[in-house]
Structure formats: C-alpha cells, structure tokens
Scaffold this motif. Structure first.
Motif, PDB file in Angstrom:
ATOM      1  N   GLU A  72       1.157  -1.109  -0.151  1.00  0.00           N
ATOM      2  CA  GLU A  72       0.046  -0.170  -0.096  1.00  0.00           C
ATOM      3  C   GLU A  72       0.853   1.252   0.130  1.00  0.00           C
ATOM      4  OE1 GLU A  72      -2.874   0.610   0.364  1.00  0.00           O
ATOM      5  OE2 GLU A  72      -3.667  -1.704   0.155  1.00  0.00           O
ATOM      6  N   LEU A  73       0.366   2.246  -0.807  1.00  0.00           N
ATOM      7  CA  LEU A  73       1.317   3.404  -1.221  1.00  0.00           C
ATOM      8  C   LEU A  73       0.606   4.599   0.143  1.00  0.00           C
ATOM      9  CD1 LEU A  73       2.236   3.888  -4.782  1.00  0.00           C
ATOM     10  CD2 LEU A  73       2.881   2.002  -2.876  1.00  0.00           C
ATOM     11  N   THR A  74       1.323   5.065   1.221  1.00  0.00           N
ATOM     12  CA  THR A  74       0.724   5.599   2.199  1.00  0.00           C
ATOM     13  C   THR A  74       1.924   6.904   1.768  1.00  0.00           C
ATOM     14  OG1 THR A  74       1.967   5.939   3.564  1.00  0.00           O
ATOM     15  CG2 THR A  74      -0.196   4.253   3.989  1.00  0.00           C
ATOM     16  N   GLN A  75       1.680   8.654   2.701  1.00  0.00           N
ATOM     17  CA  GLN A  75       2.522   9.655   2.460  1.00  0.00           C
ATOM     18  C   GLN A  75       3.789   9.624   3.007  1.00  0.00           C
ATOM     19  OE1 GLN A  75       1.762  12.547   0.297  1.00  0.00           O
ATOM     20  NE2 GLN A  75       3.613  12.767   0.462  1.00  0.00           N
ATOM     21  N   GLU A  76       3.195   8.564   3.447  1.00  0.00           N
ATOM     22  CA  GLU A  76       4.526   8.554   4.897  1.00  0.00           C
ATOM     23  C   GLU A  76       5.814   7.341   3.878  1.00  0.00           C
ATOM     24  OE1 GLU A  76       5.986  10.404   7.220  1.00  0.00           O
ATOM     25  OE2 GLU A  76       4.550  11.758   6.421  1.00  0.00           O
ATOM     26  N   LYS A  77       5.169   5.904   3.660  1.00  0.00           N
ATOM     27  CA  LYS A  77       6.118   5.280   3.880  1.00  0.00           C
ATOM     28  C   LYS A  77       5.668   3.599   2.759  1.00  0.00           C
ATOM     29  CE  LYS A  77       3.987   3.304   7.716  1.00  0.00           C
ATOM     30  NZ  LYS A  77       3.509   2.875   8.844  1.00  0.00           N
ATOM     31  N   THR A  78       6.199   3.375   1.604  1.00  0.00           N
ATOM     32  CA  THR A  78       5.611   2.020   1.462  1.00  0.00           C
ATOM     33  C   THR A  78       4.975   1.232   2.417  1.00  0.00           C
ATOM     34  OG1 THR A  78       6.380   2.870  -0.466  1.00  0.00           O
ATOM     35  CG2 THR A  78       5.200   0.406  -0.817  1.00  0.00           C
ATOM     36  N   GLU A  79       4.076   0.848   2.661  1.00  0.00           N
ATOM     37  CA  GLU A  79       3.775  -0.395   4.006  1.00  0.00           C
ATOM     38  C   GLU A  79       3.355  -1.225   3.052  1.00  0.00           C
ATOM     39  OE1 GLU A  79       0.446   1.404   6.078  1.00  0.00           O
ATOM     40  OE2 GLU A  79      -0.457   0.934   5.422  1.00  0.00           O
ATOM     41  N   VAL A  80       4.094  -2.653   3.300  1.00  0.00           N
ATOM     42  CA  VAL A  80       3.888  -3.854   3.369  1.00  0.00           C
ATOM     43  C   VAL A  80       2.977  -4.520   4.591  1.00  0.00           C
ATOM     44  CG1 VAL A  80       5.152  -6.454   2.972  1.00  0.00           C
ATOM     45  CG2 VAL A  80       6.537  -4.276   2.624  1.00  0.00           C
ATOM     46  N   LEU A  81       1.639  -5.181   3.561  1.00  0.00           N
ATOM     47  CA  LEU A  81       0.732  -6.251   4.546  1.00  0.00           C
ATOM     48  C   LEU A  81       1.008  -7.762   4.237  1.00  0.00           C
ATOM     49  CD1 LEU A  81      -2.321  -3.675   3.794  1.00  0.00           C
ATOM     50  CD2 LEU A  81      -0.901  -3.381   5.276  1.00  0.00           C
ATOM     51  N   PHE A  82       1.367  -8.121   5.846  1.00  0.00           N
ATOM     52  CA  PHE A  82       0.938  -9.856   5.374  1.00  0.00           C
ATOM     53  C   PHE A  82       0.302 -10.074   5.900  1.00  0.00           C
ATOM     54  CE2 PHE A  82       2.832 -13.912   7.398  1.00  0.00           C
ATOM     55  CZ  PHE A  82       2.460 -14.663   6.256  1.00  0.00           C
ATOM     56  N   GLN A  83      -0.854 -10.648   5.665  1.00  0.00           N
ATOM     57  CA  GLN A  83      -2.068 -11.021   6.216  1.00  0.00           C
ATOM     58  C   GLN A  83      -2.655 -10.617   6.497  1.00  0.00           C
ATOM     59  OE1 GLN A  83      -0.709 -15.006   8.335  1.00  0.00           O
ATOM     60  NE2 GLN A  83      -0.513 -16.285   6.903  1.00  0.00           N
ATOM     61  N   GLY A  84      -2.767  -9.336   5.952  1.00  0.00           N
ATOM     62  CA  GLY A  84      -3.554  -8.509   6.745  1.00  0.00           C
ATOM     63  C   GLY A  84      -2.707  -7.471   7.763  1.00  0.00           C
TER      64      GLY A  84
END
Ligand code: DC
Length: 223
Positions: A72-84
């Motif tokens: 997921e792209l947010t203003q602060e970081k590129t988020e990684v979600l694992f099993q939500g």
C-alpha cells in the motif's frame, strides 16, 4: 500526459537517502512515491515466514502472485501487509534488506514484481519511484532520473543510527549487499543514462532535496 503522469526515478545504493528524499519530493509536488525495495523486502520477509528456500525461484514467483501479502502506498511509507497485518517496520531491518538483496538476483522474481511496480504510476499525476533499477528497467522512459550516492561509511552510519544497530555489523552487511546489487546479472544497480547524480555525503536532507528539486523544475519546464 496519458495514463501515466510525471515519473521521477531515484536510484542508488543502500541508505543513500532515497526514501527520505522521495517522500519529500512527492510531498512537495502532491505526487505519490514508492519504494520498490519494499517489494523485495516484503517478498523476502513472507518467504522466510513461510519457510520458503530463498533459492527456490518457482516458489518465490508463486509467492509474488499470492494474495497473502500486499503493498500500500501512503504519504509516509510504502507499507507491506502480510495476512492483513502491517509488517513495514519489520521489513525495514537490515537483515531483511540482506535477504531481499539475495532474492533480487532471480530474473523471474524481478519480472513477477515489475508489473505491480509499474502500476504504481497508473492514474497518478506524478510518481517518485525509488530503488535500484527504477530508471533503467521499471521506468526506462521516465523523463526525470536521479542517482543518489554517498560514501559507504556515511551510509552505514546513517542506517546504524536510524535503527540503533551496531555500526560494524551494518557496514559489513551493506558491503555485501552493495556487491550483490551491483554485480548481479539481472538489472544491476547502475547510473541511468541522463540521470542527475547527487553525492549526499556532505549534504543534509534539505540540501539533497533542493538539488533534486532544482533538476526536476528544470526538466518539468521542458516537458
Ligand atoms: O532499497 P532497499 O534497501 O529497500 O532494497 C532492498 C534490496 O532489494 C536491495 O538490496 C536490492 C533489492 N532491490 C532491487 O533489487 N531492485 C530495486 N529496484 C529495489 C531493491
């Protein structure tokens, strides 16, 4: 401007300041930004969690297309979600960076991540994409390319301070990572043609952002 807006690529070795600079540039222009390294870190993290051999290309490719993890792209970081669950903090550790570097030499893995990386620009008026091959492979037609560098002691010190880790350990891990990332056959780290090269060793974040933004403004005036 078509389905892609302005794409600015920022490549460079580990801890050369790519994420901080990308975030600031994106904020300044109201654009999105993406760390393509997060895709490799995320994949490495999930592979380790699932006990997948980091040399098993087939299993890694299958994992690239699995819906167990997402970006997921947010203003602060590129988020990684694992099993939500948001695992962004975990993937940013230097050891996950080393595993990410290890899996990044698989051409098939790189190919499998490429579409999702390119799609980050879809429908955006602007995207800053940072990594190792953003200007050479992911967005070879980007109108604005930047390459950040800094001496290795300085880069290790930055990361060690950031993470509260041992300087010598970070230095030796980054040395191996630099060697792997620059010498692999598939999309090695290199300075893209026509890129602005900024040595960030003696500059603070403000200084780097100013140099990069000056280049962007000049290029934007010609597009
Ligand atoms: O930028 P980073 O430290 O988050 O990247 C982690 C590793 O991922 C890096 O050592 C090599 C790999 N990588 C890559 O091969 N290509 C990219 N465009 C970005 C990262």
């Amino acid at each position: 401007m078509g389905k892609f807006g302005v794409v600015v690529t920022i490549d460079g070795p580990a801890a050369s300041g790519k994420s901080s600079v990308s975030r600031e540039i994106a904020r300044k222009h109201g654009w999105k930004w993406v760390s393509t390294g997060a895709f490799y870190r995320g994949l490495a993290y999930v592979a380790l969690k699932k006990n997948i051999d980091l040399e098993d290309t087939k299993a890694l490719v299958a994992l690239c297309n699995s819906d167990e993890w997402s970006i997921e792209l947010t203003q602060e970081k590129t988020e990684v979600l694992f099993q939500g669950v948001d695992v962004t903090e975990q993937i940013n550790h230097e050891d996950v960076g080393s595993f990410a570097s290890r899996i990044s030499h698989h051409q098939e893995v790189r190919k499998s991540l490429l579409v999702a990386q390119r799609n980050c620009a879809l429908g955006q008026k602007g995207l800053v994409a940072e990594g190792r091959d953003c200007g050479t492979v992911v967005f070879p037609d980007a109108p604005i390319k930047v390459y950040l560098t800094a001496n290795s002691e300085n880069r290790a010190l930055r990361r060690a301070l950031e993470q509260g880790s041992d300087l010598l350990e970070v230095q030796s891990a980054q040395k191996i990572r630099d060697q792997q990332d620059t010498t692999r056959k598939a999309a090695p780290l290199q300075v893209p043609e026509n890129a602005l090269v900024v040595d960030t060793t003696e500059l603070d974040l403000y200084g780097v952002v100013a140099a990069v933004d000056k280049h962007i403004q000049q290029k934007l005036a010609t597009i």
